[in-house]
Design a protein around this motif. Sequence first.
Motif, PDB file in Angstrom:
ATOM      1  N   GLY A 149     -24.514 -34.822 133.853  1.00  0.00           N
ATOM      2  CA  GLY A 149     -25.136 -33.650 133.273  1.00  0.00           C
ATOM      3  C   GLY A 149     -26.391 -33.964 132.497  1.00  0.00           C
ATOM      4  O   GLY A 149     -27.130 -33.054 132.095  1.00  0.00           O
ATOM      5  N   GLY A 150     -26.643 -35.261 132.278  1.00  0.00           N
ATOM      6  CA  GLY A 150     -27.829 -35.661 131.529  1.00  0.00           C
ATOM      7  C   GLY A 150     -29.064 -35.733 132.400  1.00  0.00           C
ATOM      8  O   GLY A 150     -28.995 -35.693 133.632  1.00  0.00           O
ATOM      9  N   ARG A 151     -30.208 -35.834 131.754  1.00  0.00           N
ATOM     10  CA  ARG A 151     -31.494 -35.891 132.442  1.00  0.00           C
ATOM     11  C   ARG A 151     -32.048 -37.308 132.430  1.00  0.00           C
ATOM     12  O   ARG A 151     -31.942 -38.010 131.427  1.00  0.00           O
ATOM     13  CB  ARG A 151     -32.486 -34.920 131.801  1.00  0.00           C
ATOM     14  N   LEU A 152     -32.645 -37.706 133.566  1.00  0.00           N
ATOM     15  CA  LEU A 152     -33.181 -39.040 133.733  1.00  0.00           C
ATOM     16  C   LEU A 152     -34.665 -38.946 134.056  1.00  0.00           C
ATOM     17  O   LEU A 152     -35.088 -38.042 134.787  1.00  0.00           O
ATOM     18  CB  LEU A 152     -32.480 -39.777 134.883  1.00  0.00           C
ATOM     19  N   PRO A 153     -35.465 -39.882 133.564  1.00  0.00           N
ATOM     20  CA  PRO A 153     -36.875 -39.918 133.952  1.00  0.00           C
ATOM     21  C   PRO A 153     -37.022 -40.318 135.417  1.00  0.00           C
ATOM     22  O   PRO A 153     -36.329 -41.217 135.889  1.00  0.00           O
ATOM     23  CB  PRO A 153     -37.476 -40.965 133.014  1.00  0.00           C
ATOM     24  N   LEU A 154     -37.918 -39.649 136.117  1.00  0.00           N
ATOM     25  CA  LEU A 154     -38.108 -39.963 137.535  1.00  0.00           C
ATOM     26  C   LEU A 154     -38.757 -41.326 137.734  1.00  0.00           C
ATOM     27  O   LEU A 154     -38.477 -42.004 138.722  1.00  0.00           O
ATOM     28  CB  LEU A 154     -38.980 -38.887 138.194  1.00  0.00           C
ATOM     29  N   HIS A 155     -39.621 -41.728 136.824  1.00  0.00           N
ATOM     30  CA  HIS A 155     -40.443 -42.918 137.056  1.00  0.00           C
ATOM     31  C   HIS A 155     -39.834 -44.207 136.525  1.00  0.00           C
ATOM     32  O   HIS A 155     -40.371 -45.283 136.774  1.00  0.00           O
ATOM     33  CB  HIS A 155     -41.825 -42.732 136.411  1.00  0.00           C
ATOM     34  N   SER A 156     -38.709 -44.131 135.795  1.00  0.00           N
ATOM     35  CA  SER A 156     -38.150 -45.367 135.237  1.00  0.00           C
ATOM     36  C   SER A 156     -36.633 -45.441 135.384  1.00  0.00           C
ATOM     37  O   SER A 156     -35.951 -45.984 134.528  1.00  0.00           O
ATOM     38  CB  SER A 156     -38.561 -45.532 133.766  1.00  0.00           C
ATOM     39  N   THR A 157     -36.137 -44.892 136.492  1.00  0.00           N
ATOM     40  CA  THR A 157     -34.749 -45.105 136.915  1.00  0.00           C
ATOM     41  C   THR A 157     -34.762 -45.245 138.435  1.00  0.00           C
ATOM     42  O   THR A 157     -35.633 -44.692 139.107  1.00  0.00           O
ATOM     43  CB  THR A 157     -33.837 -43.929 136.524  1.00  0.00           C
ATOM     44  N   GLY A 158     -33.795 -45.967 138.971  1.00  0.00           N
ATOM     45  CA  GLY A 158     -33.766 -46.162 140.413  1.00  0.00           C
ATOM     46  C   GLY A 158     -33.594 -44.859 141.163  1.00  0.00           C
ATOM     47  O   GLY A 158     -34.329 -44.550 142.110  1.00  0.00           O
ATOM     48  N   LEU A 180     -47.454 -41.097 131.282  1.00  0.00           N
ATOM     49  CA  LEU A 180     -46.068 -41.494 131.457  1.00  0.00           C
ATOM     50  C   LEU A 180     -45.723 -42.695 130.579  1.00  0.00           C
ATOM     51  O   LEU A 180     -46.543 -43.598 130.385  1.00  0.00           O
ATOM     52  CB  LEU A 180     -45.800 -41.838 132.923  1.00  0.00           C
ATOM     53  N   VAL A 181     -44.492 -42.683 130.088  1.00  0.00           N
ATOM     54  CA  VAL A 181     -43.986 -43.780 129.267  1.00  0.00           C
ATOM     55  C   VAL A 181     -42.689 -44.278 129.890  1.00  0.00           C
ATOM     56  O   VAL A 181     -41.797 -43.478 130.193  1.00  0.00           O
ATOM     57  CB  VAL A 181     -43.730 -43.322 127.813  1.00  0.00           C
ATOM     58  N   ARG A 182     -42.594 -45.567 130.090  1.00  0.00           N
ATOM     59  CA  ARG A 182     -41.376 -46.157 130.664  1.00  0.00           C
ATOM     60  C   ARG A 182     -40.254 -46.092 129.644  1.00  0.00           C
ATOM     61  O   ARG A 182     -40.447 -46.462 128.480  1.00  0.00           O
ATOM     62  CB  ARG A 182     -41.642 -47.602 131.082  1.00  0.00           C
ATOM     63  N   MET A 183     -39.106 -45.603 130.082  1.00  0.00           N
ATOM     64  CA  MET A 183     -37.953 -45.445 129.200  1.00  0.00           C
ATOM     65  C   MET A 183     -36.877 -46.468 129.573  1.00  0.00           C
ATOM     66  O   MET A 183     -36.694 -46.756 130.753  1.00  0.00           O
ATOM     67  CB  MET A 183     -37.394 -44.030 129.332  1.00  0.00           C
ATOM     68  N   PRO A 184     -36.145 -47.007 128.600  1.00  0.00           N
ATOM     69  CA  PRO A 184     -36.224 -46.731 127.164  1.00  0.00           C
ATOM     70  C   PRO A 184     -37.182 -47.648 126.416  1.00  0.00           C
ATOM     71  O   PRO A 184     -37.205 -47.655 125.189  1.00  0.00           O
ATOM     72  CB  PRO A 184     -34.790 -46.984 126.716  1.00  0.00           C
ATOM     73  N   GLU A 185     -37.985 -48.431 127.140  1.00  0.00           N
ATOM     74  CA  GLU A 185     -38.852 -49.412 126.483  1.00  0.00           C
ATOM     75  C   GLU A 185     -39.974 -48.782 125.673  1.00  0.00           C
ATOM     76  O   GLU A 185     -40.573 -49.443 124.818  1.00  0.00           O
ATOM     77  CB  GLU A 185     -39.456 -50.359 127.530  1.00  0.00           C
ATOM     78  N   GLN A 186     -40.281 -47.515 125.975  1.00  0.00           N
ATOM     79  CA  GLN A 186     -41.391 -46.815 125.312  1.00  0.00           C
ATOM     80  C   GLN A 186     -42.722 -47.515 125.572  1.00  0.00           C
ATOM     81  O   GLN A 186     -43.579 -47.605 124.690  1.00  0.00           O
ATOM     82  CB  GLN A 186     -41.146 -46.710 123.796  1.00  0.00           C
ATOM     83  N   GLN A 187     -42.902 -47.980 126.812  1.00  0.00           N
ATOM     84  CA  GLN A 187     -44.136 -48.646 127.202  1.00  0.00           C
ATOM     85  C   GLN A 187     -44.941 -47.746 128.134  1.00  0.00           C
ATOM     86  O   GLN A 187     -44.365 -47.119 129.030  1.00  0.00           O
ATOM     87  CB  GLN A 187     -43.837 -49.968 127.912  1.00  0.00           C
ATOM     88  N   PRO A 188     -46.259 -47.679 127.947  1.00  0.00           N
ATOM     89  CA  PRO A 188     -47.083 -46.856 128.849  1.00  0.00           C
ATOM     90  C   PRO A 188     -46.964 -47.349 130.286  1.00  0.00           C
ATOM     91  O   PRO A 188     -46.825 -48.542 130.555  1.00  0.00           O
ATOM     92  CB  PRO A 188     -48.510 -47.064 128.304  1.00  0.00           C
ATOM     93  N   VAL A 189     -47.009 -46.411 131.214  1.00  0.00           N
ATOM     94  CA  VAL A 189     -46.890 -46.729 132.635  1.00  0.00           C
ATOM     95  C   VAL A 189     -48.265 -46.758 133.268  1.00  0.00           C
ATOM     96  O   VAL A 189     -49.081 -45.852 133.059  1.00  0.00           O
ATOM     97  CB  VAL A 189     -46.004 -45.685 133.342  1.00  0.00           C
ATOM     98  N   ASP A 190     -48.537 -47.805 134.031  1.00  0.00           N
ATOM     99  CA  ASP A 190     -49.782 -47.913 134.781  1.00  0.00           C
ATOM    100  C   ASP A 190     -49.642 -47.076 136.052  1.00  0.00           C
ATOM    101  O   ASP A 190     -48.847 -47.409 136.937  1.00  0.00           O
ATOM    102  CB  ASP A 190     -50.057 -49.379 135.124  1.00  0.00           C
ATOM    103  N   ALA A 191     -50.402 -45.995 136.154  1.00  0.00           N
ATOM    104  CA  ALA A 191     -50.276 -45.077 137.290  1.00  0.00           C
ATOM    105  C   ALA A 191     -50.605 -45.767 138.609  1.00  0.00           C
ATOM    106  O   ALA A 191     -49.991 -45.463 139.643  1.00  0.00           O
ATOM    107  CB  ALA A 191     -51.179 -43.857 137.086  1.00  0.00           C
TER     108      ALA A 191
END
Length: 276
Positions: A149-158, A180-191
Amino acid sequence: MSDDADADNTERTAPVRGKRPAQGEPVIDRAFSILHSFDPSHRHLGLNELSRRAGLPVSSTLRIARQLMSWGALERDEHGRFCIGVRLYELAASAPRGHGIRNVALPFLHDLAEATRQHVLLAVRDGHEAILLERISDHQAMPVLYHVGGRLPLHSTGVGLALLAFESSQFRESYLSRSLVRMPEQQPVDATQLRRLIAEIRREKSVIFRRRVPTPILSVAAPVWGADEQLAGAISVVVPDDGYDPRRLLPALQTSSKSLSRVLGAGLPAVPPGDE
């Protein structure tokens, strides 16, 4: 004074007849603000805390909460705190993209879970996030971050990447244009790097994703297709990243995703949709 005492005092003084406010958010928006105040860490909320989390006056929170209770969307526990009602579960079970695909997928998910003895996930996209419809976990499986039931980031989960990669190019470009920020690291994502990863996923028709924190995990994921070759969801296997070879997981995962897709009515196109 406690939340429960405040609730009792407000209940004696606040008017119970509610009309749409002359200005501000419509009542339905306020109702959803109240419902969205609950999460796995806040399953029971007193009136004051519910009011604060919803961003609404106490009197409005109480009035709308009473209306939600009359529909079964909210309940109150023995301490007078509010909690989500089972009526919402009943309604959510009628969602075709949720309960329907989950029921069909369960045998395939159980087969994968039996083979891996870790975690098997099923998710669908909702807006810019994925919703976890099911997670089957062995009792000895490693801890994971996301709950059913939880929500996941599209860009930082398989499983999220499997959904993102096979969406339309229009959606992908809109998504990648965001900060975009990579979760849970809180690091910016290189597009640019993310675009390369998505291109690789589309070529291989599967995802191999690693995350180092809070514990090293390896996720192998694949898309699931439905009728008219529409993306129906994605499944993944999550195991500890302790030298596990992802190539050992891919055959079983891809067999399950293809079999599930066929049951859902897909013809499994050689070229995935979205390459306009």
